[in-house]
Scaffold this active site. Sequence first.
Site, PDB file in Angstrom:
ATOM      1  N   VAL A   8       6.638  -1.989   9.434  1.00 38.60           N
ATOM      2  CA  VAL A   8       5.997  -0.937  10.219  1.00 38.60           C
ATOM      3  C   VAL A   8       4.644  -0.699   9.582  1.00 38.60           C
ATOM      4  O   VAL A   8       4.548  -0.618   8.352  1.00 38.60           O
ATOM      5  CB  VAL A   8       6.829   0.368  10.150  1.00 38.60           C
ATOM      6  CG1 VAL A   8       6.111   1.497  10.870  1.00 38.60           C
ATOM      7  CG2 VAL A   8       8.209   0.153  10.741  1.00 38.60           C
ATOM      8  N   ASN A 191      -1.801  -1.679   6.051  1.00 38.40           N
ATOM      9  CA  ASN A 191      -1.867  -2.771   5.059  1.00 38.40           C
ATOM     10  C   ASN A 191      -1.292  -2.395   3.700  1.00 38.40           C
ATOM     11  O   ASN A 191      -1.721  -2.928   2.678  1.00 38.40           O
ATOM     12  CB  ASN A 191      -3.320  -3.253   4.875  1.00 38.40           C
ATOM     13  CG  ASN A 191      -3.950  -3.631   6.201  1.00 38.40           C
ATOM     14  OD1 ASN A 191      -3.291  -4.262   7.026  1.00 38.40           O
ATOM     15  ND2 ASN A 191      -5.179  -3.218   6.435  1.00 38.40           N
ATOM     16  N   ARG A 192      -0.383  -1.444   3.686  1.00 42.22           N
ATOM     17  CA  ARG A 192       0.248  -1.009   2.426  1.00 42.22           C
ATOM     18  C   ARG A 192      -0.758  -0.425   1.432  1.00 42.22           C
ATOM     19  O   ARG A 192      -0.503  -0.352   0.236  1.00 42.22           O
ATOM     20  CB  ARG A 192       1.018  -2.169   1.749  1.00 42.22           C
ATOM     21  CG  ARG A 192       2.117  -2.757   2.644  1.00 42.22           C
ATOM     22  CD  ARG A 192       3.202  -1.700   2.905  1.00 42.22           C
ATOM     23  NE  ARG A 192       4.342  -2.227   3.638  1.00 42.22           N
ATOM     24  CZ  ARG A 192       4.570  -2.040   4.943  1.00 42.22           C
ATOM     25  NH1 ARG A 192       3.704  -1.358   5.685  1.00 42.22           N
ATOM     26  NH2 ARG A 192       5.659  -2.509   5.512  1.00 42.22           N
ATOM     27  N   MET A 193      -1.923   0.017   1.946  1.00 43.35           N
ATOM     28  CA  MET A 193      -2.940   0.663   1.095  1.00 43.35           C
ATOM     29  C   MET A 193      -2.729   2.169   1.176  1.00 43.35           C
ATOM     30  O   MET A 193      -3.601   2.923   1.610  1.00 43.35           O
ATOM     31  CB  MET A 193      -4.339   0.266   1.587  1.00 43.35           C
ATOM     32  CG  MET A 193      -4.640  -1.195   1.395  1.00 43.35           C
ATOM     33  SD  MET A 193      -5.150  -1.536  -0.286  1.00 43.35           S
ATOM     34  CE  MET A 193      -6.817  -0.869  -0.235  1.00 43.35           C
TER      35      MET A 193
END
Length: 216
Positions: A8, A191-193
């Site tokens: 997600v 982006n998992r940032m």
Amino acid sequence: MDFSDQRVSYEKSMLDESNLPTDAFVLLHQWIQTAIDKQVNEPYAMSLATCGDDGMPSVRIVLMREITENGLVFYTNYLSAKAQDMLENPHAEVLFFWHELERQIRIRGTIKKLPEAQSDAYFHKRPHDSQLAAWVSQPQSGVVESRDVMEQKFAELKAEYPDDAVVPRPEFWGGYELLADEIEFWQGRANRMHDRIVYQRQSAQDSGWHVERRLP
Ligand SMILES: Cc1cc2nc3c(=O)[nH]c(=O)nc-3n(C[C@H](O)[C@H](O)[C@H](O)COP(=O)(O)O)c2cc1C
């Protein structure tokens, strides 16, 4: 089962330390109010992690019942497994995860029992049958032979305390306050940032908070 392709992307909001409150509790109130306003499921449900002398962490859900000036309040059985952990080690962490908002909050600190009068007041606000259930679940976390044993005890209590009778608060049931030393606000990003902003309470003399960003 393989979940490695399940992803997600979190893109609903962001945390920018240049315009955050200096007081962690101001942000905590704001986030909890947003969770309530957005009607997330069980906004008051939080995971409570404890660790006693055996060094084995345990986690379970409890309901936050109040935010105080310095922490969060929840109620439970003083003879439960979690209570034994907190007796041996009065430190704990609670966690909220609100999927709908892509937000997580972690609050860690020191545990303190509430004054009896406060537990009395809350106990008597609970529905009558929930009050009886507190008497049934004794000792909470203990082994019970069957569901029937519980139902039988509940029926006996119902007969002893009909709906208009006052149920006394069991002395083994009451509240705790988690006094917050550190509060982390996590906002999912693309982006998992992700954004992780951590507030740490300064010394007792200085009531302020140190704020830092941590790598996600
Ligand atoms: C949504 C939800 C809310 C709960 N609220 C409480 C609560 O406020 N207090 C409590 O003692 N247990 C609550 N429980 C049950 C605990 O998760 C746990 O099973 C119980 O307290 C025994 O934990 P222990 O054996 O680790 O002490 C709740 C469970 C769920 C799923």
